[in-house]
Scaffold this active site. Structure first.
Site, PDB file in Angstrom:
ATOM      1  N   CYS A   7       0.908  -1.049   0.017  1.00 13.53           N
ATOM      2  CA  CYS A   7       0.165   0.130  -0.062  1.00 13.53           C
ATOM      3  C   CYS A   7       0.708   1.538  -0.080  1.00 13.53           C
ATOM      4  CB  CYS A   7      -0.917  -0.150   0.934  1.00 13.53           C
ATOM      5  SG  CYS A   7      -0.090  -0.369   2.786  1.00 13.53           S
ATOM      6  N   ASN A  10       2.275   1.476   4.326  1.00 12.75           N
ATOM      7  CA  ASN A  10       2.569  -0.209   5.114  1.00 12.75           C
ATOM      8  C   ASN A  10       2.368  -0.014   6.383  1.00 12.75           C
ATOM      9  OD1 ASN A  10       5.297  -2.219   5.862  1.00 12.75           O
ATOM     10  ND2 ASN A  10       3.904  -2.404   4.893  1.00 12.75           N
ATOM     11  N   CYS A  12      -0.990   0.452   7.334  1.00 15.33           N
ATOM     12  CA  CYS A  12      -2.844   0.437   7.582  1.00 15.33           C
ATOM     13  C   CYS A  12      -3.504  -0.972   6.636  1.00 15.33           C
ATOM     14  CB  CYS A  12      -3.883   1.928   7.528  1.00 15.33           C
ATOM     15  SG  CYS A  12      -3.437   3.579   8.299  1.00 15.33           S
ATOM     16  N   ARG A  13      -2.934  -0.257   5.382  1.00 13.76           N
ATOM     17  CA  ARG A  13      -3.733  -2.084   4.572  1.00 13.76           C
ATOM     18  C   ARG A  13      -3.153  -2.940   4.183  1.00 13.76           C
ATOM     19  NH1 ARG A  13      -5.175   2.063  -0.450  1.00 13.76           N
ATOM     20  NH2 ARG A  13      -3.118   3.003   0.623  1.00 13.76           N
ATOM     21  N   SER A  14      -1.845  -2.874   3.584  1.00 13.42           N
ATOM     22  CA  SER A  14      -1.147  -4.005   4.025  1.00 13.42           C
ATOM     23  C   SER A  14       0.171  -4.729   4.534  1.00 13.42           C
ATOM     24  CB  SER A  14       0.475  -3.343   2.941  1.00 13.42           C
ATOM     25  OG  SER A  14       0.727  -2.732   3.271  1.00 13.42           O
ATOM     26  N   ASP A 124      -8.427   3.371   0.891  1.00 12.13           N
ATOM     27  CA  ASP A 124      -7.295   4.499   2.060  1.00 12.13           C
ATOM     28  C   ASP A 124      -8.321   5.085   3.189  1.00 12.13           C
ATOM     29  OD1 ASP A 124      -5.643   4.894   3.211  1.00 12.13           O
ATOM     30  OD2 ASP A 124      -4.511   6.263   1.729  1.00 12.13           O
TER      31      ASP A 124
HETATM   32  P1  4NP Z   1      -1.546   3.018   3.707  1.00 13.37           P
HETATM   33  O1  4NP Z   1      -2.477   4.255   4.944  1.00 13.37           O
HETATM   34  O2  4NP Z   1      -1.383   3.116   2.667  1.00 13.37           O
HETATM   35  O3  4NP Z   1      -2.714   1.621   3.762  1.00 13.37           O
HETATM   36  O4  4NP Z   1      -1.175   2.429   5.090  1.00 13.37           O
HETATM   37  C1  4NP Z   1      -1.723   5.725   4.547  1.00 13.37           C
HETATM   38  C2  4NP Z   1      -0.827   5.405   5.591  1.00 13.37           C
HETATM   39  C3  4NP Z   1      -0.495   6.783   5.981  1.00 13.37           C
HETATM   40  C4  4NP Z   1      -0.468   7.624   5.325  1.00 13.37           C
HETATM   41  C5  4NP Z   1      -1.344   7.660   3.894  1.00 13.37           C
HETATM   42  C6  4NP Z   1      -2.097   6.257   4.416  1.00 13.37           C
HETATM   43  N1  4NP Z   1       0.415   8.950   5.449  1.00 13.37           N
HETATM   44  O5  4NP Z   1       0.229   9.863   4.614  1.00 13.37           O
HETATM   45  O6  4NP Z   1       0.732   9.303   6.006  1.00 13.37           O
END
Ligand code: 4NP
Length: 151
Positions: A7, A10, A12-14, A124
């Protein structure tokens, strides 16, 4: 088979997808067949544990997330057999990062393995509430089961 879940951050989703897949591979007695890992296209959260909300959803299903965030690196494209992108932004980043065009064949959308129809992306959940994380969990469950049927 080495599978990398990818993602943006790294956190939240992955890592949630990786944890769910690891858990189901284990429960199916197939943990020896797979080496799952996860990474982000960005390095903002390098070294951090997953977001509290991902950890909360996971632990409510008996899954402890201990992954530390890291950015995708060039050698991942050699090392992993399948690289699963959570959304189309992640997919195009990965295609751009692949050291050789031939290695792009390893990159797919995570939701290509979702038996339910959808728009192909895992939204997201970072700026939203817990419901977004529940959705990621449910998608991860379906995709994990499909991956275990397929490979
Ligand atoms: P992820 O979510 O890609 O599912 O881990 C996010 C985590 C952090 C951010 C954006 C999306 N950020 O902008 O810091």
């Amino acid at each position: 088979m080495k599978i990398l879940f990818v993602c943006l951050g790294n956190i939240c989703r992955s890592p949630l997808a990786e944890g769910v897949f690891r858990h189901w591979a284990d429960r199916s007695g197939r943990s020896g067949d797979f080496e799952p890992d996860s990474a982000g296209t960005a390095a903002y959260h390098e070294g951090e544990l997953p977001d509290d909300r991902s950890r909360k959803i996971a632990i409510s299903h008996g899954i402890r997330l201990t992954h530390r965030a890291r950015q995708v690196k060039g050698e991942d494209f050699d090392r992993f057999d399948l690289i699963l992108a959570m959304d189309r932004d992640n997919l195009s980043h990965l295609q751009f990062m692949a050291p050789h065009p031939g290695l792009r064949e390893k990159i797919r959308l995570f939701r290509d393995f979702d038996p339910l129809p959808g728009d192909g992306e895992v939204p997201d959940p970072y700026y939203g509430g817990l419901d977004g994380f529940r959705l990621v969990f449910e998608m991860s469950l379906r995709v994990s089961q499909r991956l275990l049927e397929t490979f």
